[in-house]
Scaffold this motif. Sequence first.
Motif, PDB file in Angstrom:
ATOM      1  N   LEU A 263       0.863  -1.190   0.000  1.00 35.51           N
ATOM      2  CA  LEU A 263       0.000   0.000   0.000  1.00 35.51           C
ATOM      3  C   LEU A 263       0.892   1.230   0.000  1.00 35.51           C
ATOM      4  O   LEU A 263       1.667   1.443   0.932  1.00 35.51           O
TER       5      LEU A 263
ATOM      6  N   ARG B 151       1.046   5.222   0.075  1.00 37.25           N
ATOM      7  CA  ARG B 151       0.368   6.506   0.252  1.00 37.25           C
ATOM      8  C   ARG B 151       1.135   7.535  -0.572  1.00 37.25           C
ATOM      9  O   ARG B 151       2.317   7.813  -0.303  1.00 37.25           O
TER      10      ARG B 151
ATOM     11  N   ALA C  91      -5.053  -0.913   6.171  1.00 30.94           N
ATOM     12  CA  ALA C  91      -3.871  -1.759   6.411  1.00 30.94           C
ATOM     13  C   ALA C  91      -4.142  -3.205   6.023  1.00 30.94           C
ATOM     14  O   ALA C  91      -3.262  -3.896   5.499  1.00 30.94           O
TER      15      ALA C  91
ATOM     16  N   ALA D 178      -3.105  -4.775   2.634  1.00 27.39           N
ATOM     17  CA  ALA D 178      -1.716  -4.949   2.199  1.00 27.39           C
ATOM     18  C   ALA D 178      -0.858  -5.680   3.213  1.00 27.39           C
ATOM     19  O   ALA D 178      -1.295  -5.968   4.329  1.00 27.39           O
TER      20      ALA D 178
ATOM     21  N   TYR E  88       3.528  -1.232   3.989  1.00 28.16           N
ATOM     22  CA  TYR E  88       3.075   0.138   3.781  1.00 28.16           C
ATOM     23  C   TYR E  88       4.271   0.989   3.362  1.00 28.16           C
ATOM     24  O   TYR E  88       5.356   0.889   3.942  1.00 28.16           O
TER      25      TYR E  88
ATOM     26  N   ASN F  34       5.203   5.072   2.647  1.00 29.85           N
ATOM     27  CA  ASN F  34       4.805   6.476   2.576  1.00 29.85           C
ATOM     28  C   ASN F  34       5.658   7.153   1.532  1.00 29.85           C
ATOM     29  O   ASN F  34       6.878   7.283   1.699  1.00 29.85           O
TER      30      ASN F  34
ATOM     31  N   SER G 246      -4.308   7.580   6.780  1.00 31.69           N
ATOM     32  CA  SER G 246      -3.440   6.926   5.791  1.00 31.69           C
ATOM     33  C   SER G 246      -1.973   7.306   5.968  1.00 31.69           C
ATOM     34  O   SER G 246      -1.096   6.679   5.383  1.00 31.69           O
TER      35      SER G 246
ATOM     36  N   VAL H  42      -2.180   3.886   9.411  1.00 30.90           N
ATOM     37  CA  VAL H  42      -1.854   2.620   8.728  1.00 30.90           C
ATOM     38  C   VAL H  42      -0.481   2.070   9.126  1.00 30.90           C
ATOM     39  O   VAL H  42      -0.353   0.877   9.407  1.00 30.90           O
ATOM     40  N   PRO H  43       0.555   2.919   9.171  1.00 33.33           N
ATOM     41  CA  PRO H  43       1.880   2.361   9.490  1.00 33.33           C
ATOM     42  C   PRO H  43       2.000   1.767  10.892  1.00 33.33           C
ATOM     43  O   PRO H  43       3.023   1.143  11.206  1.00 33.33           O
TER      44      PRO H  43
ATOM     45  N   LEU I 139       1.423  -2.179   9.962  1.00 28.13           N
ATOM     46  CA  LEU I 139       2.166  -2.908   8.932  1.00 28.13           C
ATOM     47  C   LEU I 139       3.644  -2.553   9.003  1.00 28.13           C
ATOM     48  O   LEU I 139       3.993  -1.476   9.483  1.00 28.13           O
TER      49      LEU I 139
ATOM     50  N   ALA J  12       6.515  -0.702   7.720  1.00 27.76           N
ATOM     51  CA  ALA J  12       6.328   0.569   7.020  1.00 27.76           C
ATOM     52  C   ALA J  12       7.668   1.190   6.674  1.00 27.76           C
ATOM     53  O   ALA J  12       8.559   1.273   7.517  1.00 27.76           O
TER      54      ALA J  12
END
Length: 395
Positions: A15, A17, A134, A137, A140, A142, A154, A158-159, A162, A164
């Motif tokens: 994923l 962002r 999250a 995926a 993650y 960014n 997001s 999210v991080p 996952l 990240a």
Amino acid sequence: KKTIRDIDVTGKRVLVRADFNVPLDEEGAIADDTRIRASLPTIRYLCERGARVILCSHLDRPKGEIVERLRLALVANRLSELLDRPVAALRDCIGPEVESAVAAMSDGDIVLLENLRFHPEERADNPSFAEKLADLAEVYVNDAFGASHRAHASVVGVPQHLPAVAGLLLEREVDAFTRILQNPERPFAAVIGGAKVSDKLEVLENIVSRVDLLLIGGGMAATFLASRGYPTGASHVETDRLDDVRRVGENAERRGVRLILPRDVVVAERLEEGASTRVVPATEIPDGRIIADIGPEAADEFSRELGRTRTVVWNGPMGVFEIPEFAEGTRRVAAALANLRGTTVIGGGSTTDAVQRFGLADEMTHVSTGGGAALTMLAGKPLPGVEVLEDAEEP
Ligand code: 3PG
């Protein structure tokens, strides 16, 4: 700080962002795709390694509901043209349809989720919304430097769920600002402009402790001039900022930083095309006139001073450069930076627009894609989206 280069992404659902918050024209078409282009290295990197790339972004500021003209399908189309491969635009960013589209992806496929801000939970950093994103995926990324000052789901939610890491754009942006703020080659100058002091106060306060030279232009020069007792005509003076501006001046003096205001300015009765203009000494702005640009002597002086530096950071135009009559000061500063054999960092927003308009973006060391995020870095403050990566689970 880990980046996509440090992890194995093959066959994984990743994923990403991104910041696809691009300006739209009156017809609703993309007016400037710089941010989309800036995200291509990360997307290509992931695809080439066989990741299943799930992109997400906000566009503009819908208030937590669907706005047809802000659907990300238009970004997906542009991405697909630029990458020369299909990019599927999904009609939502969470929910069963998104889950089944993601489940059907093959290695190297790309999908783009719908505008995150169609859900109010994005801005609210709602934990269960973050968890749903999250869940799509396994990793993650960014790459949304421009949105990393926003503590939205997001970006910071999210991080937490996952492994990240940073994308290549985020890495490049953060490195560029960190390098000049922490270890600039000297002499180091900052050029700060724009309409309002209040937007730049934290930047001024931080930057004055780092530079050797501080050049002030733009409409905000009026507040500096007023703080020294000069008449400013009909220019907008932020009277509640006069003390702050004096303090910046005092700090500069105490540290031996040369703070230079424009010697002369272009003034007009109105900031409009075709308005009659005059060049006057900055200390003698006539009644009823507004500062529209720095004057030719100031532009000469700024260019000369900048020519002697090794590092320059620039944030905020010198005048209302969108109007040809008031563009010269900004163009001259852009040209001075383009000619500099040193490091030049353009701090995003309208300054980035200006150097692009003058066709000089390629001559700069770094042209930021961030607006508020660049200001946050220049103010010496942490970006929530970057901080969270430091605490994230090891991939
Ligand atoms: C920006 O354009 O600066 C970023 O995309 C953030 O957008 P926002 O100011 O609407 O949060």
